[in-house]
Design a protein around this motif. Structure first.
Motif, mmCIF file in Angstrom:
data_model
loop_
_atom_site.group_PDB
_atom_site.id
_atom_site.type_symbol
_atom_site.label_atom_id
_atom_site.label_comp_id
_atom_site.label_asym_id
_atom_site.label_seq_id
_atom_site.Cartn_x
_atom_site.Cartn_y
_atom_site.Cartn_z
ATOM 1 N N VAL A 161 44.366 -62.469 -15.053
ATOM 2 C CA VAL A 161 43.105 -63.191 -15.245
ATOM 3 C C VAL A 161 42.718 -63.158 -16.724
ATOM 4 O O VAL A 161 42.750 -62.105 -17.367
ATOM 5 C CB VAL A 161 41.956 -62.585 -14.397
ATOM 6 N N TYR A 163 39.726 -64.165 -19.408
ATOM 7 C CA TYR A 163 38.302 -64.512 -19.556
ATOM 8 C C TYR A 163 38.069 -64.913 -21.015
ATOM 9 O O TYR A 163 37.985 -64.058 -21.886
ATOM 10 C CB TYR A 163 37.410 -63.311 -19.220
ATOM 11 N N LEU A 175 33.149 -63.620 -13.221
ATOM 12 C CA LEU A 175 33.554 -63.637 -11.806
ATOM 13 C C LEU A 175 32.375 -63.147 -10.987
ATOM 14 O O LEU A 175 31.803 -62.096 -11.276
ATOM 15 C CB LEU A 175 34.766 -62.711 -11.612
ATOM 16 N N HIS A 178 31.578 -59.642 -5.555
ATOM 17 C CA HIS A 178 32.369 -59.703 -4.323
ATOM 18 C C HIS A 178 32.957 -58.332 -4.046
ATOM 19 O O HIS A 178 32.917 -57.437 -4.891
ATOM 20 C CB HIS A 178 33.511 -60.721 -4.478
ATOM 21 N N ASP A 180 36.775 -56.796 -2.633
ATOM 22 C CA ASP A 180 38.142 -57.263 -2.405
ATOM 23 C C ASP A 180 38.447 -57.148 -0.909
ATOM 24 O O ASP A 180 38.080 -56.163 -0.273
ATOM 25 C CB ASP A 180 39.144 -56.433 -3.215
ATOM 26 N N LEU A 187 44.012 -52.218 -10.861
ATOM 27 C CA LEU A 187 43.588 -53.138 -11.916
ATOM 28 C C LEU A 187 43.853 -52.541 -13.302
ATOM 29 O O LEU A 187 43.472 -51.402 -13.575
ATOM 30 C CB LEU A 187 42.086 -53.361 -11.729
ATOM 31 N N LEU A 195 33.720 -55.718 -16.695
ATOM 32 C CA LEU A 195 33.683 -55.370 -15.275
ATOM 33 C C LEU A 195 32.463 -54.492 -14.992
ATOM 34 O O LEU A 195 32.134 -53.592 -15.776
ATOM 35 C CB LEU A 195 34.970 -54.613 -14.907
ATOM 36 N N HIS A 234 31.786 -55.630 -6.898
ATOM 37 C CA HIS A 234 31.991 -55.701 -8.347
ATOM 38 C C HIS A 234 31.895 -57.141 -8.833
ATOM 39 O O HIS A 234 31.919 -58.072 -8.033
ATOM 40 C CB HIS A 234 33.324 -55.058 -8.750
ATOM 41 N N VAL A 236 32.377 -59.606 -12.835
ATOM 42 C CA VAL A 236 32.767 -59.576 -14.255
ATOM 43 C C VAL A 236 31.785 -60.447 -15.031
ATOM 44 O O VAL A 236 31.564 -61.617 -14.682
ATOM 45 C CB VAL A 236 34.226 -60.080 -14.456
ATOM 46 N N ARG A 245 39.116 -61.371 -22.696
ATOM 47 C CA ARG A 245 39.318 -60.234 -21.791
ATOM 48 C C ARG A 245 40.475 -60.610 -20.851
ATOM 49 O O ARG A 245 40.510 -61.721 -20.317
ATOM 50 C CB ARG A 245 38.063 -59.948 -20.986
ATOM 51 N N SER A 247 42.922 -59.204 -17.582
ATOM 52 C CA SER A 247 43.186 -58.167 -16.587
ATOM 53 C C SER A 247 44.406 -58.560 -15.760
ATOM 54 O O SER A 247 44.700 -59.747 -15.588
ATOM 55 C CB SER A 247 41.967 -57.958 -15.684
ATOM 56 N N VAL A 249 45.797 -57.755 -12.041
ATOM 57 C CA VAL A 249 45.254 -57.187 -10.819
ATOM 58 C C VAL A 249 46.315 -57.261 -9.724
ATOM 59 O O VAL A 249 46.899 -58.317 -9.498
ATOM 60 C CB VAL A 249 44.020 -58.006 -10.347
ATOM 61 N N PHE A 251 46.733 -56.705 -5.705
ATOM 62 C CA PHE A 251 46.039 -56.476 -4.429
ATOM 63 C C PHE A 251 47.058 -56.001 -3.393
ATOM 64 O O PHE A 251 48.118 -56.626 -3.244
ATOM 65 C CB PHE A 251 45.409 -57.773 -3.914
HETATM 66 O O1 AKG Z 1 39.284 -59.154 -13.801
HETATM 67 C C1 AKG Z 1 38.770 -58.164 -13.312
HETATM 68 O O2 AKG Z 1 38.506 -57.155 -13.971
HETATM 69 C C2 AKG Z 1 38.398 -58.150 -11.858
HETATM 70 C C3 AKG Z 1 39.119 -59.173 -11.039
HETATM 71 C C4 AKG Z 1 38.704 -59.101 -9.610
HETATM 72 O O3 AKG Z 1 37.791 -58.427 -9.243
HETATM 73 C C5 AKG Z 1 39.433 -59.895 -8.609
HETATM 74 O O4 AKG Z 1 40.282 -60.729 -8.991
HETATM 75 O O5 AKG Z 1 39.173 -59.695 -7.405
#
Ligand code: AKG
Ligand code: FE2
Length: 306
Positions: A161, A163, A175, A178, A180, A187, A195, A234, A236, A245, A247, A249, A251
């Motif tokens: 991701v 930003y 973001l 939400h 997850d 992450l 975040l 959480h 962003v 920024r 990240s 991630v 899952f």
């Molecule tokens: O980019 C982040 O730090 C969080 C991303 C996130 O929460 C997500 O993709 O579910």
């Protein structure tokens, strides 16, 4: 994309469509040197007041550069996923390049430019997730491998991701808030803050710590632990710094291919003094709920509450 002029006849859906059609994405918009953000990405004053310090109804300012699924899917193709993001009064599709690769992983299907790095990252992140899952199982008084042995972490999705700089971060979000949907999220972020997690009813900054990883507990783990572990809310913030920024991630989730698989509180955790808090649902229901709902609508544990 046309310039946004404040008028009383503002047509939000027209602007949403223009933005979608432009294929610029948030990065392209930011790189074009804008000094104000489009009206479609601004939250109403009322919404911002209720969600300080800055809050939008959507995240217009993330550019999801790539999402790769090393396991847990049936097809093997690279595709552009039009994932609808709920915004005030309509839906905006967020483009997301993804790669679905079935198990066993055919590494040739992963773009050569990032193949080695991706496989290495997947190996390390999986080892971390498994160690954390063992500790969490022990914390529930269960055998260490209980969460892993039944394939509860088998499906993995990696997303990168991006930003970009947002000139008016106080008017929107990177973001939206939400939880997850899966079991665990691992992450990795660069040193740019943004975040936040909800703690005690307040949004708290998660300060980047070099060399560290962030682990989120997801809704599925909340359900199977019968509410002993809670998924973390959480979000962003939109990026106010000139440096992007970034990240990565990963899952970890139940097997997406097993549509009839059931997810519910583990039988060992249901006791006379702690009856089941949630009803069971199929894996299919779990996935459909996440992809059909807006990020900020009711989470799966709330829907399954008995
Ligand atoms: O980019 C982040 O730090 C969080 C991303 C996130 O929460 C997500 O993709 O579910
Ligand atoms: Fe998340």
């Amino acid at each position: 994309m046309s310039t946004i002029v404040a008028t009383t006849n503002y047509d939000r859906m027209k602007e949403v469509k223009e933005f979608d059609d432009s294929k610029l994405g948030a990065k392209g918009l930011s790189d074009s040197g804008i000094t104000t953000i489009p009206k479609l990405s601004r939250a109403s004053a009322k919404y911002r007041q209720a969600n300080p310090p800055s809050c939008g109804n959507m995240g217009l300012f993330p550019g999801e550069v790539q999402a790769l699924r090393p396991a847990g899917a049936s097809g093997c193709r690279i595709y552009q996923q039009q994932r609808p993001i709920s915004i005030q009064g309509g839906k905006l599709a967020r483009l997301r390049a993804s790669l679905d690769v079935p198990e066993p992983v055919d590494t040739e299907q992963i773009p050569a430019a990032c193949r080695e790095e991706l496989l290495a990252w997947d190996g390390h992140a999986t080892a971390v997730a498994q160690t954390v899952a063992e500790l969490l199982a022990e914390g529930l008084g269960l055998p260490a491998r209980r969460l892993i042995s039944e394939g509860l972490l088998i499906s993995r999705l990696i997303a990168g991701v991006y930003y970009p700089y947002c000139p008016q971060p106080e008017l929107t979000l990177g973001l939206n808030h939400h939880t997850d949907p899966g079991m665990l999220t691992v992450l990795l972020e660069n040193k740019v803050a943004g975040l936040q997690v909800k703690h005690g009813g307040e949004w708290v900054d998660v300060k980047p710590v070099p060399g560290s990883l962030i682990i989120n507990i997801g809704d599925s783990l909340q359900i199977i632990s019968n509410g002993e572990y809670r998924s973390v809310e959480h979000r962003v913030l939109a990026n106010s710094l000139k440096k992007p920024r970034i990240s990565v991630v990963e899952f970890f989730n139940v097997d997406k291919r097993d549509e009839s698989g059931l997810l519910g509180p583990l039988p060992e955790l249901i006791k006379p003094e702690k009856p089941a808090v949630y009803r069971s649902c199929t894996f299919k229901e779990l996935h459909e709920n996440f992809y059909s709902k807006g990020l900020d609508s009711k989470s799966m544990p709330d829907k399954l509450m008995l």
